[in-house]
Design a protein around this motif. Structure first.
Motif, PDB file in Angstrom:
ATOM      1  N   VAL A 123      80.291  49.402 -25.312  1.00 42.98           N
ATOM      2  CA  VAL A 123      79.285  50.345 -24.793  1.00 42.98           C
ATOM      3  C   VAL A 123      79.786  51.778 -24.930  1.00 42.98           C
ATOM      4  O   VAL A 123      79.055  52.671 -25.364  1.00 42.98           O
ATOM      5  CB  VAL A 123      78.934  50.031 -23.317  1.00 42.98           C
ATOM      6  CG1 VAL A 123      77.976  51.074 -22.758  1.00 42.98           C
ATOM      7  CG2 VAL A 123      78.339  48.634 -23.181  1.00 42.98           C
ATOM      8  N   LEU A 124      81.060  52.001 -24.574  1.00 44.63           N
ATOM      9  CA  LEU A 124      81.630  53.346 -24.680  1.00 44.63           C
ATOM     10  C   LEU A 124      81.618  53.833 -26.128  1.00 44.63           C
ATOM     11  O   LEU A 124      81.375  55.006 -26.398  1.00 44.63           O
ATOM     12  CB  LEU A 124      83.057  53.362 -24.116  1.00 44.63           C
ATOM     13  CG  LEU A 124      83.136  53.235 -22.594  1.00 44.63           C
ATOM     14  CD1 LEU A 124      84.546  52.855 -22.150  1.00 44.63           C
ATOM     15  CD2 LEU A 124      82.690  54.527 -21.910  1.00 44.63           C
ATOM     16  N   GLY A 125      81.855  52.905 -27.037  1.00 44.60           N
ATOM     17  CA  GLY A 125      81.804  53.238 -28.458  1.00 44.60           C
ATOM     18  C   GLY A 125      80.409  53.680 -28.875  1.00 44.60           C
ATOM     19  O   GLY A 125      80.239  54.688 -29.569  1.00 44.60           O
ATOM     20  N   GLU A 126      79.415  52.933 -28.395  1.00 42.93           N
ATOM     21  CA  GLU A 126      78.020  53.286 -28.711  1.00 42.93           C
ATOM     22  C   GLU A 126      77.653  54.655 -28.149  1.00 42.93           C
ATOM     23  O   GLU A 126      76.853  55.386 -28.725  1.00 42.93           O
ATOM     24  CB  GLU A 126      77.061  52.244 -28.132  1.00 42.93           C
ATOM     25  CG  GLU A 126      76.947  50.975 -28.964  1.00 42.93           C
ATOM     26  CD  GLU A 126      76.315  49.835 -28.168  1.00 42.93           C
ATOM     27  OE1 GLU A 126      75.504  50.130 -27.269  1.00 42.93           O
ATOM     28  OE2 GLU A 126      76.664  48.672 -28.448  1.00 42.93           O
ATOM     29  N   LEU A 127      78.247  54.972 -26.999  1.00 45.30           N
ATOM     30  CA  LEU A 127      77.951  56.254 -26.354  1.00 45.30           C
ATOM     31  C   LEU A 127      78.792  57.392 -26.951  1.00 45.30           C
ATOM     32  O   LEU A 127      78.742  58.522 -26.481  1.00 45.30           O
ATOM     33  CB  LEU A 127      78.200  56.174 -24.841  1.00 45.30           C
ATOM     34  CG  LEU A 127      77.341  55.166 -24.069  1.00 45.30           C
ATOM     35  CD1 LEU A 127      77.739  55.127 -22.602  1.00 45.30           C
ATOM     36  CD2 LEU A 127      75.862  55.512 -24.218  1.00 45.30           C
ATOM     37  N   ALA A 128      79.589  57.050 -27.988  1.00 49.91           N
ATOM     38  CA  ALA A 128      80.432  58.035 -28.677  1.00 49.91           C
ATOM     39  C   ALA A 128      81.447  58.695 -27.740  1.00 49.91           C
ATOM     40  O   ALA A 128      81.726  59.891 -27.838  1.00 49.91           O
ATOM     41  CB  ALA A 128      79.588  59.087 -29.385  1.00 49.91           C
ATOM     42  N   CYS A 129      81.986  57.898 -26.829  1.00 48.55           N
ATOM     43  CA  CYS A 129      83.080  58.379 -25.974  1.00 48.55           C
ATOM     44  C   CYS A 129      84.331  58.470 -26.853  1.00 48.55           C
ATOM     45  O   CYS A 129      84.598  57.572 -27.643  1.00 48.55           O
ATOM     46  CB  CYS A 129      83.305  57.375 -24.837  1.00 48.55           C
ATOM     47  SG  CYS A 129      84.621  57.829 -23.709  1.00 48.55           S
ATOM     48  N   SER A 130      85.065  59.578 -26.762  1.00 49.17           N
ATOM     49  CA  SER A 130      86.164  59.763 -27.714  1.00 49.17           C
ATOM     50  C   SER A 130      87.462  59.043 -27.319  1.00 49.17           C
ATOM     51  O   SER A 130      88.115  58.448 -28.161  1.00 49.17           O
ATOM     52  CB  SER A 130      86.441  61.255 -27.924  1.00 49.17           C
ATOM     53  OG  SER A 130      86.774  61.874 -26.696  1.00 49.17           O
ATOM     54  N   HIS A 131      87.824  59.089 -26.035  1.00 47.72           N
ATOM     55  CA  HIS A 131      89.114  58.540 -25.621  1.00 47.72           C
ATOM     56  C   HIS A 131      88.966  57.558 -24.459  1.00 47.72           C
ATOM     57  O   HIS A 131      87.999  57.633 -23.707  1.00 47.72           O
ATOM     58  CB  HIS A 131      90.064  59.657 -25.196  1.00 47.72           C
ATOM     59  CG  HIS A 131      90.460  60.570 -26.321  1.00 47.72           C
ATOM     60  ND1 HIS A 131      89.641  61.575 -26.779  1.00 47.72           N
ATOM     61  CD2 HIS A 131      91.584  60.612 -27.066  1.00 47.72           C
ATOM     62  CE1 HIS A 131      90.254  62.207 -27.769  1.00 47.72           C
ATOM     63  NE2 HIS A 131      91.439  61.644 -27.970  1.00 47.72           N
ATOM     64  N   ALA A 132      89.956  56.680 -24.316  1.00 46.36           N
ATOM     65  CA  ALA A 132      89.904  55.718 -23.220  1.00 46.36           C
ATOM     66  C   ALA A 132      91.301  55.296 -22.772  1.00 46.36           C
ATOM     67  O   ALA A 132      92.287  55.471 -23.489  1.00 46.36           O
ATOM     68  CB  ALA A 132      89.108  54.486 -23.641  1.00 46.36           C
ATOM     69  N   GLN A 133      91.309  54.751 -21.574  1.00 45.54           N
ATOM     70  CA  GLN A 133      92.513  54.187 -20.980  1.00 45.54           C
ATOM     71  C   GLN A 133      92.092  52.918 -20.257  1.00 45.54           C
ATOM     72  O   GLN A 133      90.950  52.820 -19.821  1.00 45.54           O
ATOM     73  CB  GLN A 133      93.043  55.134 -19.895  1.00 45.54           C
ATOM     74  CG  GLN A 133      94.112  56.098 -20.313  1.00 45.54           C
ATOM     75  CD  GLN A 133      94.581  56.909 -19.119  1.00 45.54           C
ATOM     76  OE1 GLN A 133      93.777  57.449 -18.390  1.00 45.54           O
ATOM     77  NE2 GLN A 133      95.880  56.989 -18.923  1.00 45.54           N
ATOM     78  N   GLY A 134      92.994  51.997 -20.090  1.00 44.20           N
ATOM     79  CA  GLY A 134      92.656  50.817 -19.302  1.00 44.20           C
ATOM     80  C   GLY A 134      93.502  49.627 -19.699  1.00 44.20           C
ATOM     81  O   GLY A 134      94.178  49.646 -20.726  1.00 44.20           O
TER      82      GLY A 134
END
Ligand code: C2E
Ligand code: MG
Ligand code: MG
Ligand code: MG
Length: 285
Positions: A247-258
């Protein structure tokens, strides 16, 4: 009868309070020795680029290895350190260790590895915070742009003008500022207007709701859009599942942690650890 019972209850309550206070005082005393006693540990959690999974840097997360109680998480002792006036020294210690570690990893990877360090409101209100940060950068040789300082809206509970001044001074050093746990405060939008920031970290609570779809998706989408329009980098915190990642990819979120990408771990688990650091120990408390 009822009166006697009530009184009794009051006595028990007071006993409990005294016990808790004694417990707290003991823990605070232990904490005073934790820095010089080498009981503090820094764990590191990677931040990744969502599009390709590459690691851009790490967040330093403090732990206390208590000789009897084992590993104590920061939520349990950071507030205590703040109350007991130990947070500034502990913060300096974390900063120096994390900076050293970033220098080691950057050399190893032959590219700049970022390092994010959390700052509590009391640390930011400290007169010396800018001096401390520039001192650590000079001593460790970490380029300022590789250091991010994470603050929450809690910093605005204090003198807002002072906090804004400090953050601006830190940015003038070249350090980046991240707003941590974004979205959890009731005044998120107004503090975004006041805080000089480079990065927004979307709070884990929103990210973990992404699986179920619906409103969280809309909320996260608007935070990402907001960040984009303000030219801020955005990091999604607490990504645990491939669904959330998608989902974050679809929303074009650039960075992540987890946990999906990596849990907080000691430096040795991620690669070469910094030498047992010649970090100046703060004076015994
Ligand atoms: P934070 O800065 O928002 O850090 C993120 C927290 O979420 C960390 O908890 C991390 O271990 C946890 N986390 C990361 N990924 C996941 C995930 O996928 N799922 C779940 N359930 N949790 C995840 P931690 O290490 O217990 O730290 C808690 C808070 O303590 C931090 O929140 C930060 O506010 C504070 N803290 C940690 N280290 C320091 C420090 O050196 N100085 C100060 N002032 N505060 C610190
Ligand atoms: Mg953080
Ligand atoms: Mg956070
Ligand atoms: Mg937090």
């Amino acid at each position: 009868m009822a009166k006697a019972l009530g009184k009794n209850r009051l006595v028990h309550y007071a006993d409990g309070m005294a016990q808790a206070a004694g417990e707290k005082a003991r823990l605070l005393e232990d904490l005073g020795g934790a820095v010089s006693g080498g009981q503090l540990r820094v764990h590191y959690q990677p931040t990744i680029v969502l599009s390709d999974g590459s690691t851009t840097g790490y967040e330093a997360l403090l732990r206390w290895e208590h000789p009897e109680r084992g590993l104590i998480p920061p939520v349990e002792f950071i507030p205590l350190a703040e109350e007991g006036g130990l947070i500034v020294e502990i913060g300096r210690w974390v900063l120096e260790h994390a900076a050293r570690q970033a220098v080691v990893w950057s050399a190893e990877a032959d590219r700049p590895i970022g390092m994010a360090v959390n700052l509590s409101p009391k640390q930011l209100a400290d007169d010396d915070v800018v001096g401390t940060v520039s001192d650590v950068l000079a001593r460790t040789g970490l380029p300022a742009r590789q250091l991010t300082l994470e603050v929450t809206e809690g910093v605005l509970v204090r003198d807002v003008d002072l906090v804004v001044d400090q953050l601006q001074a830190l940015r003038r050093l070249g350090v980046r500022i991240a707003i941590d746990d974004f979205g959890t405060g009731y005044s998120s939008l107004s503090y975004l207007r006041r805080l000089p920031a480079d990065i927004i970290k979307i709070d884990r609570s929103f990210v973990q709701d992404l699986d179920s779809g619906g409103r969280s998706t809309t909320l996260v989408a608007s935070i990402i859009e907001l960040a984009r329009s303000l030219h801020l980098e955005v990091v999604a915190e607490g990504v645990e599942t491939p669904e959330q990642r998608a989902v974050l990819g679809e929303l074009a979120c650039s960075h992540a942690q987890g946990y999906l990408f990596g849990r907080p771990q000691p430096a040795v688990e991620h690669g070469q650890a910094a030498e047992a650091a010649p970090v100046a120990e703060p004076a015994a408390v």
